[in-house]
Design a protein around this motif. Structure first.
Motif, PDB file in Angstrom:
ATOM      1  N   GLN A   5      21.646 -29.564  31.053  1.00  0.00           N
ATOM      2  CA  GLN A   5      20.895 -28.843  30.031  1.00  0.00           C
ATOM      3  C   GLN A   5      20.107 -29.860  29.231  1.00  0.00           C
ATOM      4  O   GLN A   5      20.529 -31.012  29.080  1.00  0.00           O
ATOM      5  N   ALA A   6      18.953 -29.443  28.730  1.00  0.00           N
ATOM      6  CA  ALA A   6      18.118 -30.341  27.936  1.00  0.00           C
ATOM      7  C   ALA A   6      17.462 -29.569  26.810  1.00  0.00           C
ATOM      8  O   ALA A   6      17.193 -28.373  26.932  1.00  0.00           O
ATOM      9  N   VAL A   8      14.496 -30.281  23.383  1.00  0.00           N
ATOM     10  CA  VAL A   8      13.423 -31.183  22.962  1.00  0.00           C
ATOM     11  C   VAL A   8      13.051 -30.930  21.512  1.00  0.00           C
ATOM     12  O   VAL A   8      13.094 -29.793  21.039  1.00  0.00           O
ATOM     13  N   ARG A  10       9.745 -31.967  19.287  1.00  0.00           N
ATOM     14  CA  ARG A  10       8.416 -32.563  19.376  1.00  0.00           C
ATOM     15  C   ARG A  10       7.977 -33.054  18.010  1.00  0.00           C
ATOM     16  O   ARG A  10       8.179 -32.382  17.005  1.00  0.00           O
ATOM     17  N   VAL A  18      14.007 -36.005  23.717  1.00  0.00           N
ATOM     18  CA  VAL A  18      14.683 -35.107  24.648  1.00  0.00           C
ATOM     19  C   VAL A  18      16.171 -35.424  24.613  1.00  0.00           C
ATOM     20  O   VAL A  18      16.565 -36.589  24.717  1.00  0.00           O
ATOM     21  N   VAL A  20      19.643 -34.708  26.606  1.00  0.00           N
ATOM     22  CA  VAL A  20      20.175 -34.232  27.876  1.00  0.00           C
ATOM     23  C   VAL A  20      21.684 -34.140  27.734  1.00  0.00           C
ATOM     24  O   VAL A  20      22.332 -35.094  27.308  1.00  0.00           O
ATOM     25  N   ILE A  67      12.478 -35.989  34.458  1.00  0.00           N
ATOM     26  CA  ILE A  67      12.012 -35.128  33.371  1.00  0.00           C
ATOM     27  C   ILE A  67      10.540 -34.804  33.595  1.00  0.00           C
ATOM     28  O   ILE A  67       9.687 -35.692  33.527  1.00  0.00           O
ATOM     29  N   GLU A  69       6.796 -33.624  32.840  1.00  0.00           N
ATOM     30  CA  GLU A  69       5.918 -33.788  31.670  1.00  0.00           C
ATOM     31  C   GLU A  69       5.956 -32.574  30.742  1.00  0.00           C
ATOM     32  O   GLU A  69       5.875 -32.693  29.534  1.00  0.00           O
ATOM     33  N   LEU A  71       8.385 -30.723  29.821  1.00  0.00           N
ATOM     34  CA  LEU A  71       9.532 -30.617  28.914  1.00  0.00           C
ATOM     35  C   LEU A  71       9.232 -31.261  27.560  1.00  0.00           C
ATOM     36  O   LEU A  71       9.303 -30.585  26.537  1.00  0.00           O
ATOM     37  N   PRO A  72       8.891 -32.543  27.498  1.00  0.00           N
ATOM     38  CA  PRO A  72       8.650 -33.103  26.178  1.00  0.00           C
ATOM     39  C   PRO A  72       7.347 -32.663  25.526  1.00  0.00           C
ATOM     40  O   PRO A  72       7.244 -32.642  24.301  1.00  0.00           O
TER      41      PRO A  72
END
Length: 75
Positions: A5-6, A8, A10, A18, A20, A67, A69, A71-72
């Motif tokens: 699971q992750a 984020v 920003r 991020v 994890v 990861i 791009e 996601l973050p």
């Protein structure tokens, strides 16, 4: 390799953190700056490569993260 699971958080443009979480409950924090992976919360060596929109991050000898791009930075 297993799925984790992750989450984020920003920040300013090109910056993100991020988190994890492994299935056993452990966690690793990976920081992005200027649109690239920069560091982690581990004292082990941090390195990354990039293929298309996938960041492949290695921390020490035993940790590997892939990861995308999006996601973050969204997308």
């Amino acid at each position: 390799m297993s799925l984790c699971q992750a989450g984020v958080m920003r920040g300013d443009t090109g910056q993100a953190t991020v988190s994890v979480t492994w299935p056993d409950g452990g966690e690793r924090i990976i920081r992005f700056r200027d649109g690239k992976p920069e560091s982690s919360d581990s004292s082990e060596e941090f390195r990354f490569t990039r293929e298309a929109d996938l960041n492949m991050i290695r921390i020490g000898k035993g940790e590997r993260f892939e990861i995308p791009e999006a996601l973050p930075f969204g997308g």
